[in-house]
Motif scaffolding. Structure first.
Motif, mmCIF file in Angstrom:
data_model
loop_
_atom_site.group_PDB
_atom_site.id
_atom_site.type_symbol
_atom_site.label_atom_id
_atom_site.label_comp_id
_atom_site.label_asym_id
_atom_site.label_seq_id
_atom_site.Cartn_x
_atom_site.Cartn_y
_atom_site.Cartn_z
ATOM 1 N N ALA A 99 0.828 -1.204 0.000
ATOM 2 C CA ALA A 99 0.000 0.000 0.000
ATOM 3 C C ALA A 99 0.866 1.260 0.000
ATOM 4 N N ALA A 100 1.967 1.251 0.748
ATOM 5 C CA ALA A 100 2.852 2.414 0.796
ATOM 6 C C ALA A 100 3.526 2.646 -0.551
ATOM 7 N N SER A 125 3.184 3.144 16.288
ATOM 8 C CA SER A 125 1.786 2.710 16.241
ATOM 9 C C SER A 125 1.526 1.991 14.922
ATOM 10 N N ASP A 126 0.436 1.270 14.867
ATOM 11 C CA ASP A 126 0.088 0.512 13.679
ATOM 12 C C ASP A 126 -0.336 1.459 12.562
ATOM 13 N N VAL A 127 -0.172 1.000 11.308
ATOM 14 C CA VAL A 127 -0.605 1.786 10.155
ATOM 15 C C VAL A 127 -2.101 1.583 9.979
ATOM 16 N N HIS A 128 -2.858 2.677 10.067
ATOM 17 C CA HIS A 128 -4.310 2.541 10.046
ATOM 18 C C HIS A 128 -5.001 3.580 9.164
ATOM 19 N N ASP A 129 -4.221 4.480 8.528
ATOM 20 C CA ASP A 129 -4.822 5.471 7.653
ATOM 21 C C ASP A 129 -3.751 5.980 6.685
ATOM 22 N N LEU A 130 -4.158 6.887 5.782
ATOM 23 C CA LEU A 130 -3.230 7.373 4.764
ATOM 24 C C LEU A 130 -2.089 8.181 5.370
ATOM 25 N N ARG A 131 -2.341 8.880 6.489
ATOM 26 C CA ARG A 131 -1.280 9.661 7.112
ATOM 27 C C ARG A 131 -0.155 8.755 7.628
ATOM 28 N N SER A 132 -0.525 7.722 8.355
ATOM 29 C CA SER A 132 0.504 6.802 8.858
ATOM 30 C C SER A 132 1.120 5.997 7.721
ATOM 31 N N LEU A 133 0.340 5.715 6.673
ATOM 32 C CA LEU A 133 0.883 5.006 5.516
ATOM 33 C C LEU A 133 1.926 5.864 4.806
ATOM 34 N N ALA A 134 1.689 7.171 4.759
ATOM 35 C CA ALA A 134 2.652 8.077 4.130
ATOM 36 C C ALA A 134 3.995 8.045 4.844
ATOM 37 N N ALA A 135 3.985 7.782 6.148
ATOM 38 C CA ALA A 135 5.245 7.688 6.894
ATOM 39 C C ALA A 135 6.074 6.508 6.408
ATOM 40 N N VAL A 136 5.398 5.402 6.110
ATOM 41 C CA VAL A 136 6.111 4.240 5.558
ATOM 42 C C VAL A 136 6.592 4.550 4.154
ATOM 43 N N ALA A 154 10.443 5.572 -0.619
ATOM 44 C CA ALA A 154 10.797 6.465 -1.727
ATOM 45 C C ALA A 154 10.806 7.886 -1.172
ATOM 46 N N PRO A 155 11.837 8.257 -0.416
ATOM 47 C CA PRO A 155 11.812 9.492 0.362
ATOM 48 C C PRO A 155 11.705 10.769 -0.448
ATOM 49 N N ALA A 156 12.166 10.763 -1.674
ATOM 50 C CA ALA A 156 12.136 12.006 -2.453
ATOM 51 C C ALA A 156 10.814 12.198 -3.166
ATOM 52 N N GLU A 157 9.921 11.183 -3.082
ATOM 53 C CA GLU A 157 8.729 11.221 -3.934
ATOM 54 C C GLU A 157 7.435 11.302 -3.161
ATOM 55 N N THR A 158 7.469 11.441 -1.833
ATOM 56 C CA THR A 158 6.247 11.315 -1.054
ATOM 57 C C THR A 158 5.836 12.613 -0.372
ATOM 58 N N GLY A 159 6.381 13.704 -0.795
ATOM 59 C CA GLY A 159 6.075 14.947 -0.123
ATOM 60 C C GLY A 159 4.815 15.611 -0.600
#
Length: 365
Positions: A31-32, A343-354, A359-364
């Motif tokens: 998903a990430a 914490s567990d991944v449970h929404d798009l905000r926490s998924l964005a952290a993964v 792909a650190p340069a592409e998720t901003g």
């Protein structure tokens, strides 16, 4: 950044297949990756075959269906149903309505369509090929398996079953459309039937024969689907990622997976090491304030407990780092590290952290 660059390049392809055993966070990583690709501006579909709710939870969705469902922006998701896809294949290719119903209602077909090794993987690819033209990229979360190699071997296992003509030819002389074709009045006939009945039961053989006779016209279609899956895995634009964890048992698995890909002429981008101790990535903490004789404001007994805790955590981090070095060295693949989150991944905000670690340069965006 070498591993992250390899993943970013993979997200420019057509299909990313995420493999790994159950329990390593494979669905969350899938998903990430899809979120990272969508943030690149690619119309992306993430698919899972896992009947659990992990993908739905990671995306913050109330439900997930068997058709592409918009999540946000250019990100879409769906849950593949291999059994339904198998049934649809039967409906499309059955010689006539009567043959179709014989197959769908046969108890052996019902068991095989759910449990035959490789069937879920092949049927998943069949479903994906039906929607692939609608998306720039598809990220496939493969079924839970004890080994990452299970998905790679699926086409061969299915073809071995389809090409198992010996059993079909063995049954045909004695059963025709589920009816006995043995002469029971002869001594040989009576003896043979008695042996079969005592070994597996004649009703079992009748049902099995009926399955093969009804399914026979579909073997070629099934073979074509398995062959198409094998070809798709080798296409340019198809890339594999292995998800693992920094555990001793995973080191050999990572090396074996990379070698299996090379033997099959398949392309691997990287190994994603999930749930890594943060200190193994960030280098630990400065514990000077806890050292005996320092200027810590903490009581000595509290400081002593914290020093012991820090020492245990440091040992764990060093162990993770050691295992990861071995995985990268033995596999020859770059490793991308994702830390264990609080914490567990449970929404798009926490998924964005993964996604930011993958792909650190592409998720901003």
């Amino acid at each position: 950044m070498k591993g992250a660059a390899a993943i970013t390049a993979a997200l420019q392809g057509k299909l990313v297949i995420v493999c790994g055993p159950g329990g390593v966070g494979k669905t969350t990583v899938s998903a990430a990756l899809a979120l990272a690709a969508a943030n690149l501006g690619r119309k992306t579909l993430v698919c899972t075959i896992d009947p659990s709710k992990r993908l739905r939870t990671s995306l913050g969705l109330a439900r997930l269906t068997g058709t592409p469902q918009k999540v946000k922006g250019r990100l879409f998701a769906m849950r593949l149903d291999p059994k339904q896809t198998f049934d649809d294949l039967v409906r499309r290719h059955a010689a006539d309505p009567e043959a179709r119903e014989r197959v769908l209602n046969n108890r052996f077909y019902q068991e095989i369509s759910r449990h035959l090794a490789g069937t879920h993987e092949v049927m998943a690819m069949e479903a994906l090929m039906g929607v692939s033209g609608d998306f720039d990229l598809i990220v496939l979360d493969t079924p839970p398996a004890s080994s990452a190699l299970a998905f790679l071997d699926a086409p061969k296992r299915v073809l071995d079953f389809v090409d198992g003509r010996v059993l079909r030819y063995f049954l045909k002389p004695y059963f025709v459309a589920g009816h006995l074709a043995i002469e029971p009045r002869t001594f040989v006939g009576r003896t043979f039937l008695r042996i079969l009945d005592s070994a597996v039961g004649l009703q079992f053989l009748r049902d099995l024969s009926e399955f093969f006779l009804a399914f026979e016209g579909l073997f070629e279609s099934f073979r074509q689907t398995a062959n198409a899956m094998g070809a798709l895995l080798k296409e340019e634009g198809t890339t594999f990622l292995l998800v693992t964890t920094p555990a001793t048992s995973r080191v050999s698995e990572g090396a074996a997976f990379a070698e299996a890909l090379r033997e099959r002429g398949l392309t691997a981008a990287a190994i994603v090491a999930n749930r890594v101790h943060p200190w193994a990535i960030g280098g630990g903490i400065d514990g000077s304030a806890l050292e005996s004789g320092g200027e810590s404001l903490l009581p000595e007994d509290v400081a002593r407990e914290l020093r012991a805790l820090a020492a245990r955590e440091q040992l764990r981090a060093e162990g993770d780092a050691r295992q990861l070095r071995q995985v990268a060295s033995r596999s020859g693949l770059p490793a991308v590290l994702v830390p264990e989150l609080e914490s567990d991944v449970h929404d798009l905000r926490s998924l964005a952290a993964v996604a930011a670690w993958l792909a650190p340069a592409e998720t901003g965006s």
